[in-house]
Design a protein around this motif. Structure first.
Motif, mmCIF file in Angstrom:
data_model
loop_
_atom_site.group_PDB
_atom_site.id
_atom_site.type_symbol
_atom_site.label_atom_id
_atom_site.label_comp_id
_atom_site.label_asym_id
_atom_site.label_seq_id
_atom_site.Cartn_x
_atom_site.Cartn_y
_atom_site.Cartn_z
ATOM 1 N N VAL A 191 0.827 -1.170 0.171
ATOM 2 C CA VAL A 191 0.113 -0.087 -0.066
ATOM 3 C C VAL A 191 0.867 1.313 0.121
ATOM 4 O O VAL A 191 0.632 2.204 -0.652
ATOM 5 N N CYS A 192 1.853 1.157 0.845
ATOM 6 C CA CYS A 192 2.767 2.415 0.805
ATOM 7 C C CYS A 192 3.664 2.600 -0.448
ATOM 8 O O CYS A 192 3.774 3.594 -0.640
ATOM 9 N N ARG A 193 4.097 1.474 -0.913
ATOM 10 C CA ARG A 193 4.554 1.720 -2.138
ATOM 11 C C ARG A 193 4.032 2.105 -3.406
ATOM 12 O O ARG A 193 4.535 2.861 -4.228
ATOM 13 N N SER A 194 2.596 1.639 -3.084
ATOM 14 C CA SER A 194 1.648 2.150 -4.380
ATOM 15 C C SER A 194 1.612 3.800 -3.994
ATOM 16 O O SER A 194 1.517 4.187 -5.077
ATOM 17 N N ALA A 195 1.392 4.209 -2.937
ATOM 18 C CA ALA A 195 1.540 5.504 -2.936
ATOM 19 C C ALA A 195 2.440 6.300 -3.153
ATOM 20 O O ALA A 195 2.243 7.481 -4.043
ATOM 21 N N VAL A 196 3.394 5.764 -3.198
ATOM 22 C CA VAL A 196 4.806 6.555 -3.684
ATOM 23 C C VAL A 196 4.881 6.647 -5.284
ATOM 24 O O VAL A 196 5.277 7.667 -5.738
ATOM 25 N N GLU A 197 4.587 5.137 -5.799
ATOM 26 C CA GLU A 197 4.484 5.113 -7.253
ATOM 27 C C GLU A 197 3.616 5.973 -7.977
ATOM 28 O O GLU A 197 3.677 6.131 -9.107
ATOM 29 N N SER A 198 2.350 6.107 -7.086
ATOM 30 C CA SER A 198 1.440 6.859 -7.808
ATOM 31 C C SER A 198 1.794 8.689 -7.810
ATOM 32 O O SER A 198 1.019 9.209 -8.534
ATOM 33 N N ARG A 199 2.744 8.944 -7.152
ATOM 34 C CA ARG A 199 3.220 10.196 -7.249
ATOM 35 C C ARG A 199 3.979 10.743 -8.561
ATOM 36 O O ARG A 199 4.472 9.716 -9.299
ATOM 37 N N PRO A 237 5.776 11.176 -0.237
ATOM 38 C CA PRO A 237 4.441 11.431 0.544
ATOM 39 C C PRO A 237 4.863 10.580 1.893
ATOM 40 O O PRO A 237 5.779 9.919 2.324
ATOM 41 N N GLU A 273 3.669 8.095 3.426
ATOM 42 C CA GLU A 273 3.749 6.746 3.294
ATOM 43 C C GLU A 273 4.964 6.177 3.408
ATOM 44 O O GLU A 273 5.313 5.011 3.454
ATOM 45 N N TYR A 274 6.178 7.163 2.796
ATOM 46 C CA TYR A 274 7.449 6.618 2.359
ATOM 47 C C TYR A 274 8.205 6.560 3.972
ATOM 48 O O TYR A 274 8.268 7.576 4.482
#
Length: 374
Positions: free
Chosen positions: A116-124, A135, A137-138
């Motif tokens: 979930v956290c990696r997805s938040a980073v990759e969505s930036r 973000p 989350e990182y």
């Protein structure tokens, strides 16, 4: 790298756990054990959830039920593995504990949170990431630990998911090699290696090596250097064991009497093993070699190139002594030296295949004996 399957090699010997054997012994054990208790077949059924989990991790998601059941399947595999060497000598209890901890619900939650956290980073937006705007989350430490956890789980799943196929492949190739041994003009590394390379090909092995101190023997206080190998696959282990043995002149043969495989550690053309024969002689149990001798199938000494050369040299020495071309004292010294060379050749396949013939030549043997007498 999966830390479970390790082996220490030195001087043609292999040590796993607290057991030490001649290198090549584990390849022979697989040949004999493969069909007993249907070990490989029993292991092949315990991998459905392991396969699912192994496919999910690279895709960035994880089914908690598959993950938990993958750990359970590995537990079933560990119930069966002790039937096969070297696993019976390894710390199965410690591996069970590692698997239970590795495939815990807590780790499943950690991996899911990481995705979930990696997805938040990759969505930036990439420009923001390039400027260092990450973000909330990182968390660098969390990402590093999660990646290490996933790598260990992936290595473990790869090892256990492949173990039954590894056994099948190794058994098939080892059987072909043993069936082709008779093609070699001499049963040493030089003549058996081309057959081995043709059968096994050039298969890259993933393994980790480190050098460790090891006692010379169980009673020694002195230490020597040994190589410790960590294997990612059972196939890598068993074929490494085979080639380590071949390097020292060890190779699998199939007994012509009991049909079981045994490990030869010399260049002799021995057809029968020293195990108990399935047949009796006059109501008594005997070895396969003794049974073969009783039915006129005893191997001739001439089939042993080391003994054959020694016998021919000693016969020549006796002839020269009888003709008075050498003294009795000199003949005795030459025969003693020839016997030393023979015994060394029987223990060292490398010496037997190359230097032994040169040392047993009349010129070298007589010159060495002459120096000793002086």
């Amino acid at each position: 790298m999966n830390p479970f399957l390790t082996a220490d090699y030195r001087d043609g010997r292999v040590r796993t756990g607290d057991k030490t054997y001649a290198a090549g012994a584990y390849a022979v054990h697989l040949l004999n054990q493969y069909y007993k208790n249907d070990t490989a077949a029993r292991l092949s059924v315990y991998k459905r959830h392991g396969w699912n989990a192994a496919e999910q991790l690279p895709a960035g998601y994880l089914n908690h039920d598959d993950f938990a059941m993958a750990g359970t399947e590995i537990g079933y595999i560990l119930d069966t593995l002790p039937n096969l060497k070297p696993f019976g000598a390894l710390d199965i209890a410690a591996e069970r504990s590692r698997i239970a901890e590795l495939f815990s619900e807590q780790n499943a939650e950690t991996i899911t949170r990481f995705f979930v956290c990696r997805s938040a980073v990759e969505s930036r937006d990439q420009d923001e990431l390039n400027l260092g705007f990450l973000p909330k989350e990182y968390d660098e430490a969390f990402f590093r630990e999660a990646n290490a956890l996933i790598a260990e789980i992936a290595d473990t799943l790869a090892f256990y998911n492949a173990i039954s196929e590894d056994m099948q492949k190794a058994h098939r190739q080892l059987t072909v090699f043993a069936d082709r041994v008779e093609e070699a003009s001499r049963f040493d590394e030089e003549h058996l290696l081309p057959i081995a390379l043709e059968v096994f090909g050039k298969t890259p092995f993933v393994s980790k090596t480190e050098y460790i101190p090891q006692r010379k023997n169980a009673k020694s206080s002195a230490f020597v250097v040994a190589r410790r190998l960590y294997f990612d696959r059972y196939y890598s282990f068993i074929i490494t064991d085979f080639f380590e043995g071949l390097h020292y002149g060890h190779y699998p043969r199939r007994c012509g009497i009991c049909k079981r495989y045994f490990l030869m550690t010399s260049a002799r053309k021995q057809k029968y093993c020293n195990g108990i024969s399935p047949y009796e002689v006059r109501g008594k149990k005997v070895t396969c070699r003794k049974y073969a001798a009783s039915v006129n199938r005893k191997e001739l000494a001439a089939a042993n190139p080391v003994v054959d050369l020694y016998n021919r040299r000693c016969a020549a020495i006796r002839t020269e002594k009888g003709r008075k071309t050498i003294t009795e004292e000199f003949a005795k010294a030459v025969q003693a030296l020839a016997k030393e060379y023979k015994q060394k050749a029987q223990q060292d396949a490398g010496y037997a295949s190359k230097q032994y013939i040169l040392d047993m030549s009349r010129e070298r043997l007589y010159a060495k004996a002459d120096k000793r007498l002086k």
